[in-house]
Every structure is written in structure tokens, then in C-alpha cells.
Design a protein around this motif. Structure first.
Motif, PDB file in Angstrom:
ATOM      1  N   MET A   1       0.858  -1.179   0.000  1.00 52.80           N
ATOM      2  CA  MET A   1       0.000   0.000   0.000  1.00 52.80           C
ATOM      3  C   MET A   1       0.899   1.236   0.000  1.00 52.80           C
ATOM      4  SD  MET A   1      -3.403   0.961   0.584  1.00 52.80           S
ATOM      5  CE  MET A   1      -4.081  -0.366   1.535  1.00 52.80           C
ATOM      6  N   THR A   2       0.574   2.179  -0.867  1.00 45.58           N
ATOM      7  CA  THR A   2       1.306   3.435  -0.953  1.00 45.58           C
ATOM      8  C   THR A   2       0.431   4.537  -0.376  1.00 45.58           C
ATOM      9  OG1 THR A   2       2.436   2.704  -2.956  1.00 45.58           O
ATOM     10  CG2 THR A   2       2.441   5.055  -2.525  1.00 45.58           C
ATOM     11  N   THR A   3       1.046   5.471   0.351  1.00 49.96           N
ATOM     12  CA  THR A   3       0.338   6.619   0.907  1.00 49.96           C
ATOM     13  C   THR A   3       1.020   7.899   0.448  1.00 49.96           C
ATOM     14  OG1 THR A   3      -0.302   5.351   2.865  1.00 49.96           O
ATOM     15  CG2 THR A   3      -0.411   7.750   3.045  1.00 49.96           C
ATOM     16  N   ILE A   4       0.214   8.842  -0.007  1.00 49.83           N
ATOM     17  CA  ILE A   4       0.678  10.178  -0.361  1.00 49.83           C
ATOM     18  C   ILE A   4      -0.059  11.143   0.550  1.00 49.83           C
ATOM     19  CG2 ILE A   4       0.730  11.977  -2.144  1.00 49.83           C
ATOM     20  CD1 ILE A   4       0.597   9.680  -4.232  1.00 49.83           C
ATOM     21  N   LYS A   5       0.676  12.057   1.178  1.00 50.03           N
ATOM     22  CA  LYS A   5       0.048  13.051   2.052  1.00 50.03           C
ATOM     23  C   LYS A   5       0.519  14.434   1.610  1.00 50.03           C
ATOM     24  CE  LYS A   5      -0.975  14.055   6.854  1.00 50.03           C
ATOM     25  NZ  LYS A   5      -0.843  13.571   8.234  1.00 50.03           N
ATOM     26  N   LEU A   6      -0.435  15.303   1.305  1.00 51.38           N
ATOM     27  CA  LEU A   6      -0.134  16.662   0.872  1.00 51.38           C
ATOM     28  C   LEU A   6      -0.902  17.652   1.738  1.00 51.38           C
ATOM     29  CD1 LEU A   6      -0.521  16.133  -2.974  1.00 51.38           C
ATOM     30  CD2 LEU A   6       1.606  16.327  -1.708  1.00 51.38           C
ATOM     31  N   ILE A   7      -0.260  18.770   2.069  1.00 52.62           N
ATOM     32  CA  ILE A   7      -0.902  19.817   2.851  1.00 52.62           C
ATOM     33  C   ILE A   7      -0.866  21.101   2.036  1.00 52.62           C
ATOM     34  CG2 ILE A   7      -0.810  21.197   4.975  1.00 52.62           C
ATOM     35  CD1 ILE A   7       0.422  18.690   6.323  1.00 52.62           C
TER      36      ILE A   7
ATOM     37  N   PHE B   1      -0.948  -6.214 -10.333  1.00 54.76           N
ATOM     38  CA  PHE B   1       0.178  -6.836 -11.056  1.00 54.76           C
ATOM     39  C   PHE B   1       1.406  -7.083 -10.191  1.00 54.76           C
ATOM     40  CE2 PHE B   1      -2.072  -4.129 -14.274  1.00 54.76           C
ATOM     41  CZ  PHE B   1      -2.819  -5.164 -14.802  1.00 54.76           C
ATOM     42  N   TRP B   2       1.186  -7.346  -8.927  1.00 52.45           N
ATOM     43  CA  TRP B   2       2.196  -7.811  -8.000  1.00 52.45           C
ATOM     44  C   TRP B   2       3.466  -6.988  -8.069  1.00 52.45           C
ATOM     45  CZ3 TRP B   2       5.764 -12.492  -7.954  1.00 52.45           C
ATOM     46  CH2 TRP B   2       6.005 -12.920  -6.661  1.00 52.45           C
ATOM     47  N   ILE B   3       4.612  -7.567  -8.323  1.00 55.70           N
ATOM     48  CA  ILE B   3       5.893  -6.857  -8.288  1.00 55.70           C
ATOM     49  C   ILE B   3       6.000  -5.824  -9.408  1.00 55.70           C
ATOM     50  CG2 ILE B   3       7.208  -8.542  -9.654  1.00 55.70           C
ATOM     51  CD1 ILE B   3       8.524  -6.677  -6.560  1.00 55.70           C
ATOM     52  N   PHE B   4       5.383  -6.105 -10.558  1.00 55.59           N
ATOM     53  CA  PHE B   4       5.436  -5.161 -11.679  1.00 55.59           C
ATOM     54  C   PHE B   4       4.691  -3.868 -11.325  1.00 55.59           C
ATOM     55  CE2 PHE B   4       5.616  -9.454 -13.551  1.00 55.59           C
ATOM     56  CZ  PHE B   4       6.915  -9.396 -14.045  1.00 55.59           C
ATOM     57  N   GLY B   5       3.568  -4.002 -10.641  1.00 61.51           N
ATOM     58  CA  GLY B   5       2.820  -2.837 -10.175  1.00 61.51           C
ATOM     59  C   GLY B   5       3.603  -2.033  -9.160  1.00 61.51           C
ATOM     60  N   LYS B   6       4.313  -2.719  -8.286  1.00 57.91           N
ATOM     61  CA  LYS B   6       5.120  -2.031  -7.272  1.00 57.91           C
ATOM     62  C   LYS B   6       6.278  -1.270  -7.914  1.00 57.91           C
ATOM     63  CE  LYS B   6       3.931  -5.043  -3.473  1.00 57.91           C
ATOM     64  NZ  LYS B   6       4.349  -5.836  -2.350  1.00 57.91           N
ATOM     65  N   ILE B   7       6.892  -1.867  -8.901  1.00 57.36           N
ATOM     66  CA  ILE B   7       7.998  -1.195  -9.604  1.00 57.36           C
ATOM     67  C   ILE B   7       7.469   0.037 -10.350  1.00 57.36           C
ATOM     68  CG2 ILE B   7       9.664  -1.427 -11.491  1.00 57.36           C
ATOM     69  CD1 ILE B   7       9.983  -4.400 -10.572  1.00 57.36           C
ATOM     70  N   PHE B   8       6.350  -0.117 -11.063  1.00 53.89           N
ATOM     71  CA  PHE B   8       5.735   1.001 -11.781  1.00 53.89           C
ATOM     72  C   PHE B   8       5.384   2.121 -10.804  1.00 53.89           C
ATOM     73  CE2 PHE B   8       1.778   3.014 -13.386  1.00 53.89           C
ATOM     74  CZ  PHE B   8       2.308   3.640 -14.498  1.00 53.89           C
TER      75      PHE B   8
ATOM     76  N   LYS C   1       3.674   7.085  -8.271  1.00 50.81           N
ATOM     77  CA  LYS C   1       3.589   7.925  -7.066  1.00 50.81           C
ATOM     78  C   LYS C   1       3.910   9.379  -7.393  1.00 50.81           C
ATOM     79  CE  LYS C   1       4.908   8.374  -2.264  1.00 50.81           C
ATOM     80  NZ  LYS C   1       5.689   7.852  -1.142  1.00 50.81           N
ATOM     81  N   ASN C   2       4.950   9.612  -8.176  1.00 50.90           N
ATOM     82  CA  ASN C   2       5.296  10.989  -8.563  1.00 50.90           C
ATOM     83  C   ASN C   2       4.206  11.607  -9.432  1.00 50.90           C
ATOM     84  OD1 ASN C   2       7.723  11.037  -7.164  1.00 50.90           O
ATOM     85  ND2 ASN C   2       8.861  10.212  -8.897  1.00 50.90           N
ATOM     86  N   TYR C   3       3.646  10.829 -10.342  1.00 49.16           N
ATOM     87  CA  TYR C   3       2.591  11.303 -11.227  1.00 49.16           C
ATOM     88  C   TYR C   3       1.362  11.731 -10.418  1.00 49.16           C
ATOM     89  CZ  TYR C   3      -0.946  11.329 -14.909  1.00 49.16           C
ATOM     90  OH  TYR C   3      -1.952  11.693 -15.754  1.00 49.16           O
TER      91      TYR C   3
END
Length: 150
Positions: free
Chosen positions: A1-7, A116-123, A129-131
Motif C-alpha cells: 500500500m502506498t500513501t501520499i500526504k499533501l498539505i 500486477f504484484w511486483i510489476f505494479g510495485k515497480i511502476f 507515485k510521482n505522477y
């Protein structure tokens, strides 16, 4: 799970900022680079708890479609949008609003999980995440300009 937090600090009343963040028409304008359109559900005006919207936009050179619902909302303090029909395993965006003097502090917390498991994590680590961070920052900057020029 990825989390992005912006203020984001916006010099405007909390109710205005809350409403701009859930306004379908403002979302379309703030995401014009990706040519976002609301195709189904609430397609203009303010979206409320329990309502859905289906979006279509161009991301990574492809037109992608997703359906979102607002499962939680407390005027004017927070709302959550959650993608239902999407290319993610999970995507949840929590919008929190706090009035501090003449300013509203907006905290966006986005939690998502790629397929897509590891491929999704690499992407995700290399590009996604930056996008998404840039996408939300641009949207917030648009809302900030609209709110501060009212």
C-alpha cells in the motif's frame, strides 16, 4: 500500500474550500491537462455522500475510466472519495479541512494499491507515485487560485 500526504494552505473560508474540492465542474477545469470528463452519475455541481461519478481522462497516453463514490462526508471538515471501478486494487482519497484564522488547511491523504504484484510495485516506485503527487498538487493549486480570488 502506498500513501501520499499533501498539505495545502488556502487563504479562504473552510466552507468555500470544502465546496470547491467536491465540485465536479472545478475538478474538470483543474484537470484539463488530462482532459477529464464526468460521464455518469453526478456530472456537474457538488457531489455528496453516497453519490457516484464516473470519470474519463487521458493518463500515460491512454484514455482511462474509473467510477468513484463518496462513502463518507462531514460538512465542512472532511470527505472521502473511493474508486470502485478502477485500474487499482484499492484507491481511497481522504480530504480533510481545518480552519486556522483566515486560512483553510487542506490535508489530502491518498492510499492506493497497484495490481500486477511486483510489476505494479515497480511502476509505482518509478512513475505512478510521482505522477499522482503532481496531479493532486496541480489540482490543489487551481483550487487555491479560485478560492483566493473569490
Amino acid at each position: 500500500m502506498t500513501t501520499i500526504k499533501l498539505i495545502t494552505k488556502i487563504n479562504a473560508p473552510i466552507q468555500l474550500v470544502f465546496d470547491l474540492n467536491r465540485n465536479i465542474d472545478i475538478h474538470k477545469l483543474s484537470t484539463s491537462k488530462s482532459k477529464e470528463i464526468a460521464m455518469d452519475g453526478v456530472t456537474s455541481g457538488l457531489i455528496n455522500k453516497g453519490e457516484t461519478v464516473t470519470w474519463r481522462g487521458k493518463h500515460f497516453g491512454f484514455y482511462l475510466k474509473h467510477k468513484s463514490v463518496i462513502p463518507e462526508m462531514e460538512h465542512p471538515n472532511y470527505f472521502v472519495d473511493e474508486m470502485l471501478e478502477v485500474h487499482f486494487k484499492k484507491f481511497r482519497h481522504h480530504h480533510c479541512f481545518v480552519q486556522e484564522g483566515l486560512n483553510t488547511i487542506v490535508t489530502d491523504t491518498i492510499e492506493y494499491q497497484t495490481p500486477f504484484w511486483i510489476f505494479g510495485k515497480i511502476f509505482d516506485q518509478l512513475i505512478l507515485k510521482n505522477y499522482l503527487t503532481r496531479f493532486i498538487k496541480e489540482r490543489n493549486n487551481y483550487i487555491k487560485k479560485v478560492a483566493e480570488n473569490q
